[in-house]
Design an enzyme around this catalytic site. Structure first.
Site, PDB file in Angstrom:
ATOM      1  N   ASP A 107       0.811  -1.223   0.000  1.00  0.00           N
ATOM      2  CA  ASP A 107       0.000   0.000   0.000  1.00  0.00           C
ATOM      3  C   ASP A 107       0.848   1.279   0.000  1.00  0.00           C
ATOM      4  OD1 ASP A 107       0.805  -0.609   2.571  1.00  0.00           O
ATOM      5  OD2 ASP A 107      -1.050   0.029   3.527  1.00  0.00           O
ATOM      6  N   ASP A 132       1.803  -9.651   3.252  1.00  0.00           N
ATOM      7  CA  ASP A 132       0.667  -9.419   4.153  1.00  0.00           C
ATOM      8  C   ASP A 132      -0.709  -9.754   3.568  1.00  0.00           C
ATOM      9  OD1 ASP A 132       2.578  -8.465   5.905  1.00  0.00           O
ATOM     10  OD2 ASP A 132       2.183  -6.357   5.480  1.00  0.00           O
TER      11      ASP A 132
END
Ligand code: F6P
Length: 328
Positions: A107, A132
């Site tokens: 992100d 993740d």
């Protein structure tokens, strides 16, 4: 009309993940296939700001598909979060005559891409690279499968010793604020309890659950704790709390740490990364920009960057049910 793309830059940014090399390789070879020039950018956005570039051809990426880490190296760049940093980056891109970028990361990487794309109207495609699995719009991220296998292998070993000594083991796994690694590796390793940030269990329900396990005849227990869980943040304290509130058990803690980020990528991650690398160049050639290329229901999809980072991590509630049922 958009400028024709002749030269593509590729970088890896943020925490590395197994399969990043396979993704770079696919980008480079796809460029070669389409007669585009390809430039590798070292150390993510940091190298972009410094103009640390290397020309890549199909042979530059030989013997890489099986290697963990990223040969282009990775970094988290505070300077790229500033407008001045991004201006330096775009100047280097222009000087090197690079027409488009493929950024591989999580992100934070996509946030950087949004800023660069918006400020300078520069074509960028993102690929989800993080262990993740916390990116919206794609079923999986590059490296997640390998990390799961690493965790399961470690817990299998921990289970042997837990069983021999009638102990409870708290095993902390990575995932930042997302419980995906904990949940899937927990199911895969037969954990008795799984603590994830998306579902706050707390200490008392944890102890109650371990008591039930004992009563049902279990002599040892594995508790997988996601690092983002409230309990996970104080794992050694929790171990003490369990010992003080549950008779007859010694408790041990294992923090798996960065071992989860390394190692040779699984076949699933290699294929996934290869599909995404090829699709990134297809997307650029179709004129797409400011999107992540991911896989949804086994189909390649393009998702606007902004949608990939919005909202909370969505956990699969069916998996939670499976974990609950199979751990009784
Ligand atoms: O995002 C990947 C990740 O490994 C997380 O699971 C973890 O919280 C973080 O990176 C660790 O970051 P660093 O390697 O900078 O310590």
């Amino acid at each position: 009309m958009a400028k024709a793309i002749k030269k593509v830059g590729v970088l890896t940014s943020g925490g590395d993940s197994p399969g990043m090399n396979a993704a770079i390789r696919a980008v480079v070879r796809s460029c070669a296939y389409h007669n585009l020039e390809c430039v590798g950018i070292y150390r993510g956005y940091e190298g972009l700001i410094e103009g640390d570039f290397v020309s890549l051809n199909a042979r530059s990426v030989k013997n890489l598909i099986n290697r963990g880490g990223t040969f282009l190296k990775s970094a988290r760049s505070p300077e790229f979060r500033t407008k001045e940093g991004r201006k330096l980056a775009i100047d280097h891109l222009k000087k090197a005559k690079i027409d488009a970028l493929v950024v591989i990361g999580g992100d934070g990487t996509f946030r950087g891409a949004i800023a660069l794309g918006e400020e300078f109207n520069f074509p960028i495609i993102g690929l989800p690279g993080t262990i993740d699995n916390d990116i919206n719009g794609t079923d999986f991220t590059i490296g997640y499968d390998t990390a799961l296998n690493t965790v399961v292998e470690a817990i299998d070993k921990i289970r042997d010793t837990a069983h021999s000594h009638n102990r409870i083991f708290l095993v902390e796994v990575m995932g930042r604020d997302a419980g995906d690694i904990a949940l899937s590796a927990g199911i895969g390793s037969g954990a008795e309890v799984i603590l994830i940030p998306e579902q706050n269990m707390g200490r008392d329900r944890l102890v109650a659950s371990l008591k039930r396990n004992k009563k049902s005849g279990k002599t040892s227990s594995i508790v997988v704790v996601s690092e983002g869980d409230k309990v996970g943040k104080n794992i050694f304290e929790v171990a003490e709390y369990i010992e003080n509130n549950l008779d007859g058990y010694e408790v041990r803690v294992t923090v798996l740490g960065h071992v989860q980020r390394g190692g040779s990528p699984s076949c699933r991650d290699r294929v996934f990364a290869s599909r995404l690398g090829v699709s990134a160049i297809d997307a650029l050639l179709k004129g797409e920009s400011n999107v992540m290329v991911g896989i949804k229901d086994n189909k390649v999809v393009s998702v606007p960057f902004i949608e990939t980072i919005e909202g909370e991590n969505e956990i699969d509630t069916e998996l939670i049910r499976v974990a609950d049922i199979t751990s009784i």
